[in-house]
Motif scaffolding. Structure first.
Motif, PDB file in Angstrom:
ATOM      1  N   VAL A 226      21.548  61.836  56.612  1.00 32.81           N
ATOM      2  CA  VAL A 226      22.272  61.190  57.702  1.00 32.81           C
ATOM      3  C   VAL A 226      23.149  60.064  57.167  1.00 32.81           C
ATOM      4  CG1 VAL A 226      21.995  59.763  59.764  1.00 32.81           C
ATOM      5  CG2 VAL A 226      20.601  61.811  59.471  1.00 32.81           C
ATOM      6  N   GLN A 227      22.617  59.281  56.219  1.00 32.19           N
ATOM      7  CA  GLN A 227      23.360  58.150  55.675  1.00 32.19           C
ATOM      8  C   GLN A 227      24.696  58.573  55.069  1.00 32.19           C
ATOM      9  OE1 GLN A 227      21.218  56.065  52.616  1.00 32.19           O
ATOM     10  NE2 GLN A 227      22.850  54.568  52.257  1.00 32.19           N
ATOM     11  N   TYR A 228      24.730  59.731  54.422  1.00 33.92           N
ATOM     12  CA  TYR A 228      25.936  60.181  53.735  1.00 33.92           C
ATOM     13  C   TYR A 228      26.647  61.323  54.461  1.00 33.92           C
ATOM     14  CZ  TYR A 228      24.332  57.231  49.942  1.00 33.92           C
ATOM     15  OH  TYR A 228      23.931  56.145  49.196  1.00 33.92           O
ATOM     16  N   SER A 229      26.408  61.427  55.792  1.00 27.19           N
ATOM     17  CA  SER A 229      27.101  62.426  56.606  1.00 27.19           C
ATOM     18  C   SER A 229      27.870  61.710  57.710  1.00 27.19           C
ATOM     19  CB  SER A 229      26.104  63.416  57.218  1.00 27.19           C
ATOM     20  OG  SER A 229      25.414  64.127  56.216  1.00 27.19           O
ATOM     21  N   PRO A 230      29.152  61.428  57.507  1.00 27.09           N
ATOM     22  CA  PRO A 230      29.925  60.669  58.506  1.00 27.09           C
ATOM     23  C   PRO A 230      29.920  61.299  59.888  1.00 27.09           C
ATOM     24  CG  PRO A 230      31.144  60.839  56.444  1.00 27.09           C
ATOM     25  CD  PRO A 230      29.942  61.731  56.303  1.00 27.09           C
ATOM     26  N   TYR A 233      26.538  60.459  61.430  1.00 26.87           N
ATOM     27  CA  TYR A 233      26.436  59.010  61.648  1.00 26.87           C
ATOM     28  C   TYR A 233      27.230  58.591  62.879  1.00 26.87           C
ATOM     29  CZ  TYR A 233      26.047  54.087  60.303  1.00 26.87           C
ATOM     30  OH  TYR A 233      25.758  52.765  60.275  1.00 26.87           O
ATOM     31  N   TYR A 360      18.480  62.033  65.583  1.00 23.98           N
ATOM     32  CA  TYR A 360      19.353  61.963  66.757  1.00 23.98           C
ATOM     33  C   TYR A 360      18.529  61.626  67.995  1.00 23.98           C
ATOM     34  CZ  TYR A 360      21.388  64.121  70.929  1.00 23.98           C
ATOM     35  OH  TYR A 360      21.788  64.380  72.209  1.00 23.98           O
ATOM     36  N   ARG A 467      24.097  62.679  49.309  1.00 25.60           N
ATOM     37  CA  ARG A 467      23.531  63.265  50.533  1.00 25.60           C
ATOM     38  C   ARG A 467      22.425  64.260  50.218  1.00 25.60           C
ATOM     39  NH1 ARG A 467      26.949  67.845  53.111  1.00 25.60           N
ATOM     40  NH2 ARG A 467      25.820  68.808  51.380  1.00 25.60           N
TER      41      ARG A 467
END
Length: 552
Positions: A226-230, A233, A360, A467
């Motif tokens: 999640v951190q590296y998925s714009p 995010y 989510y 990611r």
């Protein structure tokens, strides 16, 4: 494996297409029955607490009791959903919720329950729902193909909103003529049908690829994804902003009916039925909306409608004016929530799906929980009307988030595993999956004239490395040979690097191909794997530092 259906390969999917898949159809019907029981339970629980206490905060805490378990348990549930057989987990959660609902019903009929007791049992049901929800949502991906998934997700929303339209009305009648206890008992029975449908589902378990993940590692992998998925995010930011403001309606609607409009439980149930009817109607409008509005525009429109909803709940003097308002709110709710959910599920590969869906849902429930407390406290301390107006203001300001966090379309994404990386050559025997850390270096020869374009493409590839499991990643140039550029990424264990091989998708492959297009020379970029020294067996072990000092 997706079950076969009557769908022609060339046919364009419609809202009815998911029903051609028999397992989806059976589970959907069972979920309608179960959701009706759940909404009956919600109405009975909230109304029972409203009659047992004079505190608006305690009434608002019913929403918190439902949402807080999801905030605490969604991520562990998501990790379990990706690691353990989802069918078995669903059987466990459905059975647990049935027992809790029946016990609450029995105590209520015996007159042995208080407002705090109802909150406690609601919290237990919330625990079951929190463990169940991420797994339930990701099951849809196994039942229909990707092209049909948006319609299946919409139908899942319809299932809940049919229940919202029917359940509160049935619950309100039972409360008015009998007792909330009978509603709780019926909710317990409603879980039985779902349990049997899931029990009879012959799920095909896909063979695992790569070393098995442990629980904590799976949690970290999900958070890292999640951190590296714009795209993901952005959905989470927008979801929190929306649910925090929309929670005012869910938390304070019963207070508006009982305290501001001085009406009974029947009117509260009718308002919820109008809301559910609007959501069901919205499902049939989604086809046309999908042709005219993208997901970003749908969320903006839904948010604007809820601004009006909160204002009307605060200011409209008659319940009859609220009926069309709630109907429009139901359409907006379905449109917004299916936009969030579809965007998340279409942007996530199968290996991490339950974990991302759980995050989510965690963010969504966190917004509902925190918002319910905030608006309930404001209603107690100042006034009910001011709390609802403040919630409308929050949502109006939150619409500006569409600029820095736009919702991205997912059509055309290919998230199937690329499986194109060759296994590294290992000399001296197999490597234990727990050995590490591992450093992977990839050497490119790049023309200085292409550096700017290469840097931009490589930055996207670096994000993918991070990611999919890398702890560090970057690109360096050789000061003695500027054309030689080395990409590196650092992974905790050999097993985690092997999992990276299987996590890389065909969509990611396009990014890697763009980077490799800048490489000059007849040979492909040189890839080297380094394992923590001195574990590597094909080099000599270095002499102790003291020995080297003595030889100088």
């Amino acid at each position: 494996m997706i079950p076969s259906s009557t769908l022609s390969p060339d046919a364009k999917p419609t809202l009815w297409t998911p029903f051609t898949f028999s397992v989806f159809r059976a589970i959907w019907i069972a979920s309608v029955v179960s959701n009706i029981g759940t909404w009956m339970q919600n109405v009975a629980g909230v109304w029972l607490v409203t009659t047992l206490t004079t505190s608006a905060l305690l009434v608002a805490l019913m929403q918190t009791a439902t949402s807080l378990p999801a905030f605490l348990l969604s991520m562990p549930a998501g990790a379990m959903g990706d690691l353990i057989d989802r069918r078995k987990l669903l059987l466990l959660t459905q059975g647990f919720m049935a027992v809790v609902a029946v016990l609450l019903g029995a105590l209520t009929l015996l007159g042995e329950v208080s407002a705090l007791g109802v909150l406690g049992f609601t919290f237990l049901l919330g625990i079951g729902a929190a463990l169940n929800a991420p797994i339930w949502q990701t099951v849809t991906v196994e039942l229909v193909p990707r092209s049909v998934l948006p319609f299946a997700i919409t139908l899942n929303g319809v299932s809940n909103n049919i229940a919202r339209a029917v359940g509160p009305a049935i619950g309100g009648v039972i409360i008015a003529y009998y007792s909330p206890g009978w509603v709780f008992l019926l909710n317990g029975v409603s879980f039985v049908g779902t349990w049997f449908v899931v029990y009879n589902w012959k799920r095909t378990v896909e063979a695992a690829t790569g070393p098995a993940e442990n629980f904590m590692g799976a949690l970290r992998a999900g958070m890292r994804y999640v951190q590296y998925s714009p795209a993901i995010y952005a959905v989470l930011v927008r979801t929190f902003a929306f649910s925090f403001g929309a929670s005012a309606m869910w938390a304070l609607l019963s207070v508006v009916v009982a305290r501001r409009l001085h009406l009974n439980s029947g009117s509260y149930g009718v308002l919820l039925s109008w809301l559910g009817a609007g959501a069901v109607t919205g499902a049939f409008l989604m086809g046309r909306a999908g042709q005219r509005l993208n997901y970003n525009q749908r969320v903006l429109l839904g948010t604007l409608v809820f601004v009006g909803t909160n204002l009307c709940l605060a200011l409209v003097p008659s319940v009859y004016w609220l009926y069309p308002v709630m109907f429009l709110s139901g359409i907006a709710w379905l449109m917004t929530m299916t936009s969030f959910s579809t965007t998340v599920q279409l942007h996530v590969p199968k290996w991490v799906q339950a974990r991302v869906v759980s995050m989510y849902m965690l963010v969504f429930q966190a917004g509902l929980s925190l918002g319910s407390v905030a608006w309930g406290e404001l209603a107690d301390r100042v006034s009910l009307e001011l709390a609802l107006i403040a919630a409308a203001g929050w949502m109006l300001v939150g619409m500006a988030l569409a600029l820095p966090f736009p919702m991205r379309q997912a059509e055309g994404l290919n998230l199937e595993p690329a499986e194109h990386w060759p296994d590294p050559i290992v000399e001296g025997g197999d490597i234990d999956p727990d050995d590490g850390p591992v450093v992977v270096m990839i050497e490119y020869q790049v023309d200085p004239a292409d550096w700017a374009a290469f840097r931009q493409a490589a930055s996207q590839l670096t994000r993918l490395r991070l990611r999919d499991g890398a702890l560090r990643a970057g690109v360096f140039s050789d000061v003695a040979n500027p054309q030689k550029i080395t990409e590196f990424f650092y992974v905790a264990t050999w097993g985690e690097h092997e999992r990276q091989h299987h996590r890389f998708t065909k969509e990611d492959l396009a990014v890697e191909t763009r980077v490799q297009q800048f490489h000059m020379g007849p040979e492909p970029p040189r890839v080297t794997h380094f394992l923590s020294f001195p574990r590597t067996t094909n080099v000599e072990v270095a002499a102790p530092y003291e020995t080297l000092e003595g030889q100088r």
